[in-house]
Design a protein around this motif. Sequence first.
Motif, PDB file in Angstrom:
ATOM      1  N   VAL A 157     -36.703  12.408  66.466  1.00  8.13           N
ATOM      2  CA  VAL A 157     -35.996  13.675  66.434  1.00  8.13           C
ATOM      3  C   VAL A 157     -34.907  13.623  67.504  1.00  8.13           C
ATOM      4  O   VAL A 157     -35.136  13.140  68.625  1.00  8.13           O
ATOM      5  N   ILE A 158     -33.739  14.082  67.157  1.00 10.26           N
ATOM      6  CA  ILE A 158     -32.618  14.146  68.094  1.00 10.26           C
ATOM      7  C   ILE A 158     -32.525  15.569  68.618  1.00 10.26           C
ATOM      8  O   ILE A 158     -32.385  16.524  67.846  1.00 10.26           O
ATOM      9  N   VAL A 159     -32.614  15.718  69.926  1.00  7.39           N
ATOM     10  CA  VAL A 159     -32.483  17.027  70.564  1.00  7.39           C
ATOM     11  C   VAL A 159     -31.046  17.128  71.066  1.00  7.39           C
ATOM     12  O   VAL A 159     -30.654  16.421  71.993  1.00  7.39           O
ATOM     13  N   ARG A 160     -30.283  18.003  70.441  1.00  8.72           N
ATOM     14  CA  ARG A 160     -28.856  18.090  70.772  1.00  8.72           C
ATOM     15  C   ARG A 160     -28.546  19.175  71.794  1.00  8.72           C
ATOM     16  O   ARG A 160     -27.477  19.174  72.397  1.00  8.72           O
ATOM     17  N   ASN A 161     -29.447  20.107  71.963  1.00  8.12           N
ATOM     18  CA  ASN A 161     -29.175  21.225  72.879  1.00  8.12           C
ATOM     19  C   ASN A 161     -30.292  21.381  73.895  1.00  8.12           C
ATOM     20  O   ASN A 161     -30.811  22.474  74.126  1.00  8.12           O
ATOM     21  N   GLY A 162     -30.693  20.270  74.497  1.00  6.41           N
ATOM     22  CA  GLY A 162     -31.743  20.328  75.507  1.00  6.41           C
ATOM     23  C   GLY A 162     -31.298  21.090  76.731  1.00  6.41           C
ATOM     24  O   GLY A 162     -30.134  21.481  76.869  1.00  6.41           O
ATOM     25  N   LYS A 163     -32.235  21.320  77.645  1.00  2.99           N
ATOM     26  CA  LYS A 163     -31.934  22.049  78.874  1.00  2.99           C
ATOM     27  C   LYS A 163     -30.785  21.366  79.605  1.00  2.99           C
ATOM     28  O   LYS A 163     -30.781  20.153  79.775  1.00  2.99           O
TER      29      LYS A 163
END
Length: 283
Positions: A157-163
């Motif tokens: 999974v690609i997290v594009r808007n992480g902290k």
Amino acid sequence: MKEFLGTLGQTTARAYGEDLIDFSRWFEESDGIELVAGLVTTLDLRDYLSHMLTVRGLKPSTINRRLAAIRAWLQWAKRKGAINDLPVFPRHLSEPKRAPKSLDRVEEARFLRSVAREGNVRDNAAIGLMLYAGLRVSEAVSTKPSDIEIGERKGKVIVRNGKGMKRREVPINADGRGMIGPWLAKANSDYLFPGSVGGHLSPRTIQELIKKYAYQAQLDPNSVTPHVLRHTFATKILRSGVDIVTVAALLGHSRIDTTAIYTQPSWRDLERAVDGREGGNGE
């Protein structure tokens, strides 16, 4: 003191009032005189701290809160001209660090059985992203179908808007793929978890469904949250021997010391250590 409390909001006044009453009682019993701001000395504060810590066995958080209430009252008294200088306050007590709450193997199994019995593929996918990929709830709900790749032998999974707007990629293991895949196959919206009026599901919606499954699993619903699922993911991989730098990358932590909290023993770990020392396997 009443005049000081009258300057505060109702909730704050109630909290400060209880703490100041406790100090007032101790002061009058110890010194034999009525508490007045100008009579409070550095020695009084040290003795009061020692009394709370050693005689009454109060937690550091409670002691720090009570000293903070006294400080606020004395600072007010100084502004009013009732005292010239503040006494020296004891140093803030540090609290022992504990690993964040996570599910142990039995609790996790009960929780997952509850999810499986319901058979809701959307809920399965949301829980799978947090429990098997360590996503924050805000990251999970904003995931898009194009952010996930799932095959027979691997997935990510690609997290594009992480902290901090940090992008990261997290592999998904077989258990996670099994929970996420069926819902992904049905996805036909911009978001993996579309809302009823556009956009995506709210974090609150995910929190409530997790509480529902926790209740059905006979777990405390208030102690099983999206963050607890993320903590469970982190705790399991750390205890499997994965190095802390890798774990930090999987969680999207910019600082290693943020990840290091997972290496601290939990209260359950301490209990097991004592049980093991005193009675072998604790049975």
